[in-house]
Design a protein around this motif. Structure first.
Motif, short mmCIF file in Angstrom:
data_model
loop_
_atom_site.label_atom_id
_atom_site.label_comp_id
_atom_site.label_asym_id
_atom_site.label_seq_id
_atom_site.Cartn_x
_atom_site.Cartn_y
_atom_site.Cartn_z
N UNK A 151 -24.25 -35.63 -13.86
CA UNK A 151 -24.74 -35.64 -12.48
C UNK A 151 -24.41 -34.29 -11.83
N UNK A 152 -25.38 -33.76 -11.09
CA UNK A 152 -25.23 -32.43 -10.50
C UNK A 152 -25.74 -32.41 -9.06
N UNK A 153 -25.22 -31.47 -8.28
CA UNK A 153 -25.89 -31.03 -7.06
C UNK A 153 -26.89 -29.97 -7.49
N UNK A 154 -28.07 -29.92 -6.86
CA UNK A 154 -29.12 -29.03 -7.35
C UNK A 154 -28.73 -27.57 -7.44
N UNK A 155 -28.04 -27.05 -6.42
CA UNK A 155 -27.67 -25.63 -6.44
C UNK A 155 -26.73 -25.33 -7.60
N UNK A 156 -25.77 -26.24 -7.83
CA UNK A 156 -24.85 -26.05 -8.95
C UNK A 156 -25.56 -26.19 -10.28
N UNK A 157 -26.48 -27.11 -10.35
CA UNK A 157 -27.26 -27.30 -11.58
C UNK A 157 -28.00 -26.02 -11.96
N UNK A 158 -28.66 -25.41 -10.99
CA UNK A 158 -29.41 -24.18 -11.29
C UNK A 158 -28.47 -23.03 -11.62
N UNK A 159 -27.30 -22.99 -10.98
CA UNK A 159 -26.34 -21.93 -11.28
C UNK A 159 -25.78 -22.08 -12.70
#
Length: 337
Positions: free
Chosen positions: A68-76
């Motif tokens: 599970x991710x927050x979107x900004x962290x996922x893209x980073x």
């Protein structure tokens, strides 16, 4: 401002979600042979709804990887395993959350399967993905998105690993809106009394375990902190005795959220401690609610949403006593951030 609970409005608002449950379940079954891992990506309450889904998949699945991710962290992070065997679920109530929409575009050239959940089909998120489910115009979008995401994952587990609770899950999700309304109405008198007791407090702590932390976070942060500007902090029961319990005294306002999942003993330990050392506790236990129509084996999965429905009545009364509508914001949607 009116705070009367409108059962008919809640039920009618969730009709579109209920109608889409079989379709979400069927898509999960269709995708199952193609999926080895699932990434759940969202901000805010949708991310916390995913927390419960992650918990149950980790509990039941012997072979599916789940993150599970927050979107900004996922893209980073840019996980290297975004291959054709990866299913990504994206969720945004408005369908316009900038980071979530950006994640959808980030995934466009990847071979993974992508499904999104939001309220409106004409918004950017729904337009950016191959599959999307709409919950429509409902005041209960948090529960609605959970219902559809859980139905999809349930169907996937049934088809891929023979999970035996699929039909019970589907019928229970269909019954959940009415059970939530029952919980809200059951808690009305208590909510009004508790609001009168705690209206002068500017801080409050919420403790929960396992999937119950979904409720601790969404009620504590997305409602009391965001809407009423309280210093409202959620604490995981597994971490409570590793520092946070030092703030407890007879004046500390606490909401204890106890579910029916395997983590329940962690909360029972917290409750026992608070019975001894705390003096101002609101104790919410899902076992106090009938949950008509919910199969006994599915009660633990939906318990966070039953408790959320009950607690929302507390926040409604609190908003009146503090003279602050739940629609009030300082920054959100008002300034650049």
């Amino acid at each position: 401002m009116s705070i009367a609970f409108d059962r008919d409005a809640v039920l009618s608002g969730l009709e579109q979600t209920r109608a889409a449950l079989p379709k979400a379940y069927a898509l999960g079954q269709e995708l199952a042979p193609k999926v080895d891992r699932i990434y759940l990506i969202a901000c805010g309450s949708a991310n916390r709804a995913m927390l419960g889904i992650q918990y149950w998949l980790e509990r039941y699945s012997p072979g599916i990887e789940i993150r599970r991710y927050f979107p900004a962290e996922f893209m980073a992070i840019d996980p290297p395993r975004l291959d054709e065997r990866t299913l990504v679920l994206l969720a945004s109530k408005s369908g316009t959350t900038a980071e979530t929409v950006a994640a959808a575009h980030f995934l466009k050239d990847r071979p993974c399967q992508v499904v999104a959940f939001s309220q409106y089909g004409e918004k950017p998120l729904a337009q950016a993905v191959p599959w999307h489910f709409l919950v429509g115009d409902t005041s209960e979008s948090f529960a609605a998105m959970f219902m559809l995401m859980q139905a999809l994952i349930g169907g996937l587990m049934v088809a891929k690993e023979g999970w035996p609770l699929g039909e019970k899950l589907l019928s229970s999700l269909d019954a959940l809106p009415a059970a939530m309304c029952d919980a809200a109405q059951q808690n009305e008198a208590r909510a009004a009394a508790d609001a009168a007791t705690y209206a002068g407090d500017d801080r409050i702590y919420h403790v929960a375990s396992g999937p119950g932390f979904t409720t601790a976070y969404v009620f504590g942060v997305c409602i009391l902190m965001e809407m009423l500007w309280l210093h409202s902090y959620p604490i995981e029961a597994a971490e409570f005795f590793h520092g946070p319990f030092e703030i407890v005294d007879k004046q500390t306002p606490l909401i204890l959220i106890t579910g029916e999942d395997p983590s329940r003993p962690l909360m029972e330990r917290v409750v026992k401690f608070c019975d001894t050392y705390a003096g101002r506790v609101m104790n919410y236990d899902s076992r106090a609610f009938t949950m008509k129509g919910i199969d006994p084996e599915i009660r633990p999965i939906v318990a966070p949403y039953i408790l959320q429905a009950a607690l929302k009545r507390f926040s409604a009364h609190l908003s009146v006593l503090r003279n602050q509508p739940l629609t009030t914001r300082r920054y959100m949607w008002k300034v650049a951030y």
